[in-house]
Design a protein around this motif. Structure first.
Motif, mmCIF file in Angstrom:
data_model
loop_
_atom_site.group_PDB
_atom_site.id
_atom_site.type_symbol
_atom_site.label_atom_id
_atom_site.label_comp_id
_atom_site.label_asym_id
_atom_site.label_seq_id
_atom_site.Cartn_x
_atom_site.Cartn_y
_atom_site.Cartn_z
ATOM 1 N N MET A 1 2.205 -19.149 69.869
ATOM 2 C CA MET A 1 2.017 -18.216 68.753
ATOM 3 C C MET A 1 2.337 -18.957 67.457
ATOM 4 O O MET A 1 3.310 -19.699 67.380
ATOM 5 N N PRO A 2 1.515 -18.733 66.435
ATOM 6 C CA PRO A 2 1.746 -19.454 65.181
ATOM 7 C C PRO A 2 3.081 -19.070 64.550
ATOM 8 O O PRO A 2 3.522 -17.931 64.659
ATOM 9 N N THR A 3 3.694 -20.042 63.906
ATOM 10 C CA THR A 3 4.967 -19.770 63.242
ATOM 11 C C THR A 3 4.749 -19.167 61.856
ATOM 12 O O THR A 3 5.622 -18.507 61.333
ATOM 13 N N ASP A 4 3.572 -19.422 61.272
ATOM 14 C CA ASP A 4 3.258 -18.839 59.966
ATOM 15 C C ASP A 4 2.805 -17.402 60.154
ATOM 16 O O ASP A 4 2.225 -17.053 61.180
ATOM 17 N N PRO A 5 3.035 -16.568 59.139
ATOM 18 C CA PRO A 5 2.536 -15.191 59.245
ATOM 19 C C PRO A 5 1.012 -15.184 59.374
ATOM 20 O O PRO A 5 0.331 -16.041 58.830
ATOM 21 N N LEU A 6 0.516 -14.205 60.100
ATOM 22 C CA LEU A 6 -0.932 -14.085 60.263
ATOM 23 C C LEU A 6 -1.560 -13.641 58.951
ATOM 24 O O LEU A 6 -0.946 -12.906 58.168
ATOM 25 N N PRO A 7 -2.812 -14.063 58.707
ATOM 26 C CA PRO A 7 -3.501 -13.602 57.498
ATOM 27 C C PRO A 7 -3.666 -12.086 57.515
ATOM 28 O O PRO A 7 -3.803 -11.469 58.576
ATOM 29 N N ALA A 8 -3.695 -11.501 56.342
ATOM 30 C CA ALA A 8 -3.825 -10.050 56.206
ATOM 31 C C ALA A 8 -5.079 -9.534 56.896
ATOM 32 O O ALA A 8 -5.075 -8.452 57.480
ATOM 33 N N ARG A 9 -6.164 -10.316 56.888
ATOM 34 C CA ARG A 9 -7.400 -9.867 57.520
ATOM 35 C C ARG A 9 -7.245 -9.704 59.020
ATOM 36 O O ARG A 9 -7.849 -8.814 59.620
ATOM 37 N N VAL A 10 -6.402 -10.533 59.643
ATOM 38 C CA VAL A 10 -6.153 -10.418 61.080
ATOM 39 C C VAL A 10 -5.363 -9.142 61.361
ATOM 40 O O VAL A 10 -5.682 -8.381 62.282
ATOM 41 N N LEU A 11 -4.349 -8.896 60.570
ATOM 42 C CA LEU A 11 -3.546 -7.684 60.735
ATOM 43 C C LEU A 11 -4.387 -6.431 60.498
ATOM 44 O O LEU A 11 -4.236 -5.429 61.202
ATOM 45 N N ALA A 12 -5.298 -6.494 59.537
ATOM 46 C CA ALA A 12 -6.171 -5.356 59.252
ATOM 47 C C ALA A 12 -7.116 -5.094 60.428
ATOM 48 O O ALA A 12 -7.353 -3.934 60.797
ATOM 49 N N GLY B 1 -1.166 -1.184 65.651
ATOM 50 C CA GLY B 1 -1.560 -2.503 65.182
ATOM 51 C C GLY B 1 -0.406 -3.475 65.065
ATOM 52 O O GLY B 1 -0.528 -4.518 64.431
ATOM 53 N N THR B 2 0.724 -3.148 65.690
ATOM 54 C CA THR B 2 1.896 -4.025 65.598
ATOM 55 C C THR B 2 2.045 -4.920 66.820
ATOM 56 O O THR B 2 2.957 -5.739 66.860
#
Length: 77
Positions: A1-12, A52-53
């Motif tokens: 799993m990436p250590t950076d936060p996911l882009p907002a578009r992925v979360l959306a 979506g969490t």
């Protein structure tokens, strides 16, 4: 799993998929508990997917689509 936060578009998109699952579930008058039993996960997992969490697996998405008698493409469109 990436250590950076996911882009907002992925979360959306994850939220949109959760919305589609919730809509299909409520249209079929199923509770989260019933869907969870059909899929083989706990109710909290279904809740997190719908919110979506939770980054669920493709396997669980297939099982959810089958349980809802809905094409997978309708859930991930």
């Amino acid at each position: 799993m990436p250590t950076d936060p996911l882009p907002a578009r992925v979360l959306a998109r994850r939220q949109a998929i959760g919305d589609h699952i919730r809509a299909a579930r409520t249209e079929r008058k199923l509770t989260q508990e019933t869907l969870a039993e059909l899929v083989g996960v706990d109710r909290k997992t279904i809740n997190r997917i719908e919110q979506g969490t939770h980054a669920t697996s493709i396997d669980h998405l297939i099982l959810i689509a089958d349980a809802l008698d809905t094409p997978l493409t309708d859930l991930v469109r």
